[in-house]
Enzyme design. Structure first.
Site, PDB file in Angstrom:
ATOM      1  N   ASN A 119       0.871  -1.184   0.000  1.00  0.00           N
ATOM      2  CA  ASN A 119       0.000   0.000   0.000  1.00  0.00           C
ATOM      3  C   ASN A 119       0.902   1.226   0.000  1.00  0.00           C
ATOM      4  O   ASN A 119       1.489   1.566   1.017  1.00  0.00           O
ATOM      5  CB  ASN A 119      -0.890  -0.032   1.256  1.00  0.00           C
ATOM      6  CG  ASN A 119      -1.724   1.230   1.420  1.00  0.00           C
ATOM      7  OD1 ASN A 119      -1.855   2.016   0.476  1.00  0.00           O
ATOM      8  ND2 ASN A 119      -2.285   1.422   2.607  1.00  0.00           N
ATOM      9  N   HIS A 160      -9.522   1.674   5.173  1.00  0.00           N
ATOM     10  CA  HIS A 160      -8.246   1.865   5.886  1.00  0.00           C
ATOM     11  C   HIS A 160      -8.430   2.906   6.993  1.00  0.00           C
ATOM     12  O   HIS A 160      -9.153   3.894   6.813  1.00  0.00           O
ATOM     13  CB  HIS A 160      -7.169   2.325   4.900  1.00  0.00           C
ATOM     14  CG  HIS A 160      -5.798   2.261   5.474  1.00  0.00           C
ATOM     15  ND1 HIS A 160      -5.327   3.198   6.356  1.00  0.00           N
ATOM     16  CD2 HIS A 160      -4.812   1.349   5.338  1.00  0.00           C
ATOM     17  CE1 HIS A 160      -4.099   2.873   6.725  1.00  0.00           C
ATOM     18  NE2 HIS A 160      -3.758   1.754   6.123  1.00  0.00           N
ATOM     19  N   GLU A 176      -5.782  -4.196  11.266  1.00  0.00           N
ATOM     20  CA  GLU A 176      -4.702  -3.228  11.367  1.00  0.00           C
ATOM     21  C   GLU A 176      -4.851  -2.417  12.648  1.00  0.00           C
ATOM     22  O   GLU A 176      -5.578  -1.416  12.666  1.00  0.00           O
ATOM     23  CB  GLU A 176      -4.742  -2.286  10.165  1.00  0.00           C
ATOM     24  CG  GLU A 176      -4.471  -2.964   8.856  1.00  0.00           C
ATOM     25  CD  GLU A 176      -3.834  -2.010   7.864  1.00  0.00           C
ATOM     26  OE1 GLU A 176      -2.763  -2.323   7.366  1.00  0.00           O
ATOM     27  OE2 GLU A 176      -4.396  -0.931   7.644  1.00  0.00           O
ATOM     28  N   GLY A 190       4.891   1.215   4.747  1.00  0.00           N
ATOM     29  CA  GLY A 190       6.243   1.777   4.624  1.00  0.00           C
ATOM     30  C   GLY A 190       7.229   0.864   3.916  1.00  0.00           C
ATOM     31  O   GLY A 190       8.012   1.327   3.076  1.00  0.00           O
TER      32      GLY A 190
HETATM   33  P1  PGA Z   1       2.822   0.354   7.707  1.00  0.00           P
HETATM   34  O1  PGA Z   1       1.364   0.619   7.142  1.00  0.00           O
HETATM   35  O2  PGA Z   1       3.307  -0.949   7.115  1.00  0.00           O
HETATM   36  O3  PGA Z   1       3.617   1.533   7.248  1.00  0.00           O
HETATM   37  O4  PGA Z   1       2.712   0.273   9.192  1.00  0.00           O
HETATM   38  C1  PGA Z   1       0.442  -0.437   7.059  1.00  0.00           C
HETATM   39  C2  PGA Z   1      -0.855   0.060   6.488  1.00  0.00           C
HETATM   40  O5  PGA Z   1      -1.294   1.152   6.851  1.00  0.00           O
HETATM   41  O6  PGA Z   1      -1.461  -0.615   5.646  1.00  0.00           O
END
Ligand code: PGA
Length: 224
Positions: A9, A99, A148, A207
């Site tokens: 993402n 999200h 999440e 990230g």
């Molecule tokens: P992250 O984001 O891997 O940067 O923690 C995950 C996401 O929001 O899907």
């Protein structure tokens, strides 16, 4: 190995020029080290990148499915600024809905999100529906549920694999959705620990998807 879903993402990163550079590096890595058939890669990019990346994936026969990060709750019509599910379906096969950043910054409600799911499913898109906890409603038509925890998103402080696994087990039993994935500070170093726990059928990666070599390493470590 078990079949796993790895979803990148990019969020609101990468204009077309950066996106092309990412694809060029990632494509070279994939051509020299083929990805095992058990790993499905979905790359969710900004709307403006969908068309150029779709062209690259098609021309180079890359084993990547393309996704959007949001979809309009309305059909095609007079909804200024919206990207309808029909438009997305011309270029992509997946969409992330719900999200936590969209719930928080764009104020998306469960009602609006349910309409987004309806539009996406009516157009034949596969839906990854994100929830921050076990209390949040999950529309029954979605294809994948992503757990999440907000405190783990972009913070470098991932949930423990055993806790994520127990939450996903609860979600899978409650919703009957067959695929459940974890997201929040997943890296090449911790992905293996998540994937070897029950009901973590994949990961959602923010990230660590921004750099093509890191994302490729993460996928390589998913296949161990
Ligand atoms: P992250 O984001 O891997 O940067 O923690 C995950 C996401 O929001 O899907």
């Amino acid at each position: 190995m078990k079949t796993v879903l790895v979803v990148g993402n990019w969020k609101s990163h990468k204009g077309v020029s950066d996106a092309r550079t990412w694809m060029s590096t990632f494509g070279s890595l994939v051509h020299s080290h083929p990805i095992p058939k058990e790993v499905t890669i979905v790359l969710c990019v900004p709307f403006s990148d969908l068309s150029p990346i779709h062209e690259i994936i098609t021309a180079e026969h890359l084993p990547i499915a393309l996704g959007a990060q949001d979809v309009s709750p309305y059909p095609e019509g007079s909804y200024t600024g919206e990207e309808s599910a029909q438009m997305i379906k011309e270029l992509a096969s997946w969409v992330i809905i719900g999200h936590s950043e969209r719930r928080k910054y764009l104020g998306e409600s469960d009602y609006e999100l349910s309409n987004e799911v309806t539009q996406a499913k009516n157009s034949g898109l596969n839906v990854i529906y994100c929830i921050p906890d076990t209390k949040t409603h999950v529309p029954p038509e979605v294809d994948v549920v992503g757990y999440e925890p907000v405190a783990s998103i972009g913070t470098g402080s991932a949930d423990s694999p055993s806790h994520a696994s127990s939450i996903l087990t609860t979600i899978k039993h409650a919703t009957k959705i067959p695929m459940t994935i974890y997201g929040g500070s997943v890296t090449p170093d911790n992905i293996g620990d998540f994937l070897c726990t029950p009901n973590v059928d994949g990961v959602l990666v923010g990230g660590a998807s921004l750099d093509p070599a890191t994302f490729f390493q993460l996928i390589a470590n998913a296949s161990i």
